[in-house]
Motif scaffolding. Structure first.
Motif, short mmCIF file in Angstrom:
data_model
loop_
_atom_site.label_atom_id
_atom_site.label_comp_id
_atom_site.label_asym_id
_atom_site.label_seq_id
_atom_site.Cartn_x
_atom_site.Cartn_y
_atom_site.Cartn_z
N ILE A 47 40.01 44.32 44.03
CA ILE A 47 40.43 45.23 42.96
C ILE A 47 40.03 44.60 41.63
N ALA A 48 39.37 45.36 40.81
CA ALA A 48 38.98 44.85 39.49
C ALA A 48 40.22 44.58 38.65
N LEU A 49 40.24 43.42 38.01
CA LEU A 49 41.38 43.11 37.14
C LEU A 49 41.50 44.13 36.02
N ASP A 50 40.36 44.67 35.60
CA ASP A 50 40.38 45.68 34.54
C ASP A 50 41.18 46.91 34.95
N LEU A 51 41.24 47.18 36.28
CA LEU A 51 41.99 48.34 36.74
C LEU A 51 43.47 48.19 36.40
N LEU A 110 46.96 35.73 48.15
CA LEU A 110 46.07 36.52 47.29
C LEU A 110 45.02 35.60 46.70
N ASP A 111 43.81 36.12 46.55
CA ASP A 111 42.75 35.42 45.83
C ASP A 111 42.40 36.20 44.57
N PHE A 112 42.01 35.49 43.50
CA PHE A 112 41.55 36.19 42.30
C PHE A 112 40.64 35.28 41.50
N VAL A 169 42.15 40.14 45.37
CA VAL A 169 42.16 40.72 46.70
C VAL A 169 43.25 40.06 47.54
N THR A 170 43.94 40.87 48.33
CA THR A 170 44.96 40.37 49.23
C THR A 170 44.28 39.65 50.39
#
Length: 392
Positions: free
Chosen positions: A338-342, A367-369, A375-376
């Motif tokens: 998932i885009a952080l911008d979302l 979770l990874d980011f 992303v979960t």
């Protein structure tokens, strides 16, 4: 003052958050013992004309009270209950009336939930002619003994015939609803259900574990269910089987070959949606005022049809503290990054508002980011509740 239809369409607003429409039909032939949705046993004929008229009035009031003027509808989902109890003529009238007040996008997805015990070929054909372009068929299992244990009104062969009737009517985009962890079910029976489903060439599968929800007959009188170890074996075997056939999860319980549900994705992406009908919920973002409003409608169909009862029975603006969890409750169910911008676009908050929680979730392996995506993890999918607790 309410604008006319032509004025509404002329003022079509390009909004960064997609808007969907959910329509609830609250009646069933028979309420299943595991069901905790707002559904009611049908004792007489459905008051179709009165209910359709109420739905349109409900929509008109939302248009007057909520900041949605001019926004396009990207998807429609008619759920229940059992919407396929409605006549095709009623569905056609409903969609026709809705389009007098709302603009549909050119590629709109319009889904109707169907129960195999309430449809036949001509009725499916009528739904397609009415404007339905996607079906969600509530199969649950192809094993007649399991269906009987679940209180369903169809058997395994009727389930297959219903899907074939939908295909005969011209439906090529349809979801099959299946459950696992059924009373006394084993792994082989789980795979049999999935294998049978895929022989019918669905574009989408909803495959999820039977759970005992409060206020259901099964909760108060639990049937003999598989152990946790067997459930885990079912999940792993089922996911491996689906992957071998090209069906991959894009959300915890949603699998698709190449055509995920746009309506589902809008929910998981924290999009906006109107909810009309008895007990329907809605979520609307007002960018100008930086507010996210949740609404819910009068629940019992008798009260909903009473002209003296307001449709909206509750409304709440989410606080700044509530929004991060609300976003994560949806977005973290997705399998794709998932885009952080979302998060910023849909919540109105900067990523700094959840940075500490993101780091905690990463440290626990849930979770990874990075600078652009989150992303979960596989562990996070298995222990999603633990992941969500971090954002409370």
């Amino acid at each position: 003052m309410r604008h006319s239809n032509s004025e509404t369409f002329m003022q079509n607003i390009i909004h960064p958050i997609p808007l969907s429409l959910y329509i609830h039909i609250p009646w069933c032939v028979k309420k299943c013992p595991y069901c905790d949705f707002n559904s009611h046993n049908l004792k007489t004929a459905i008051p179709e004309t009165d209910y359709i008229n109420a739905l349109i009035t409900d929509l008109q009031q939302d248009l007057q009270q909520l900041p949605i003027m001019g926004r396009e509808i990207h998807s429609v989902f008619i759920g229940g209950g059992t919407p396929s109890l409605l006549s095709p003529d009623s569905v056609a009238k409903l969609l026709e009336e809705i389009q007098k007040h709302l603009r549909f996008t050119k590629e709109i997805e319009i889904t109707l939930e169907a129960n195999p015990g309430t449809v036949e070929q001509l009725k499916f054909q009528g739904f397609r002619e009415a404007g339905i372009n996607r079906l969600s068929i509530g199969i649950q299992s192809f094993n007649s003994d399991k269906l009987k244990a679940l209180g369903r009104i169809h058997d395994g062969q009727e389930a297959i015939k219903a899907v074939e009737a939908a295909q005969w009517a011209g439906f090529t985009n349809f979801n099959l609803d299946l459950m696992y962890g059924l009373p006394q079910q084993n792994v082989a029976e789980t795979i049999y259900d999935l294998e049978t489903a895929l022989t019918l060439n669905p574009t989408h599968l909803s495959w999820y574990q039977l759970t005992l929800e409060a206020n259901t007959a099964f909760y108060h009188h639990p049937p003999p269910l598989p152990t946790d170890d067997v459930l885990w074996e079912m999940q792993l075997a089922g996911q491996a089987f689906l992957a071998s056939r090209g069906f991959h999860p894009y959300e915890i319980s949603a699998y698709s070959h190449d055509l995920p549900s746009q309506h589902n994705l809008n929910y998981w992406h924290f999009g906006d949606y109107l909810g009309i009908g008895a007990g329907a919920h809605g979520k609307i973002t007002d960018l100008s005022n930086h507010t996210i409003t949740r609404t819910w409608k009068t629940k019992h169909p008798k009260a909903y049809l009473d002209a003296a009862t307001p449709f909206i029975t509750g409304q709440k603006n989410l606080s700044r503290e509530e929004i991060p969890l609300e976003f994560m409750l949806n977005a973290l169910r997705l399998y794709q990054p998932i885009a952080l911008d979302l998060f910023t676009q849909r919540s109105g908050l900067q990523i700094d508002a959840v940075l500490t929680q993101l780091k905690t979730a990463r440290a626990r392996g849930l979770l990874d980011f990075d600078d652009s995506m989150m992303v979960t993890t596989d562990l996070g999918k298995r222990y999603l509740n633990d992941l969500l607790q971090i954002f409370l």
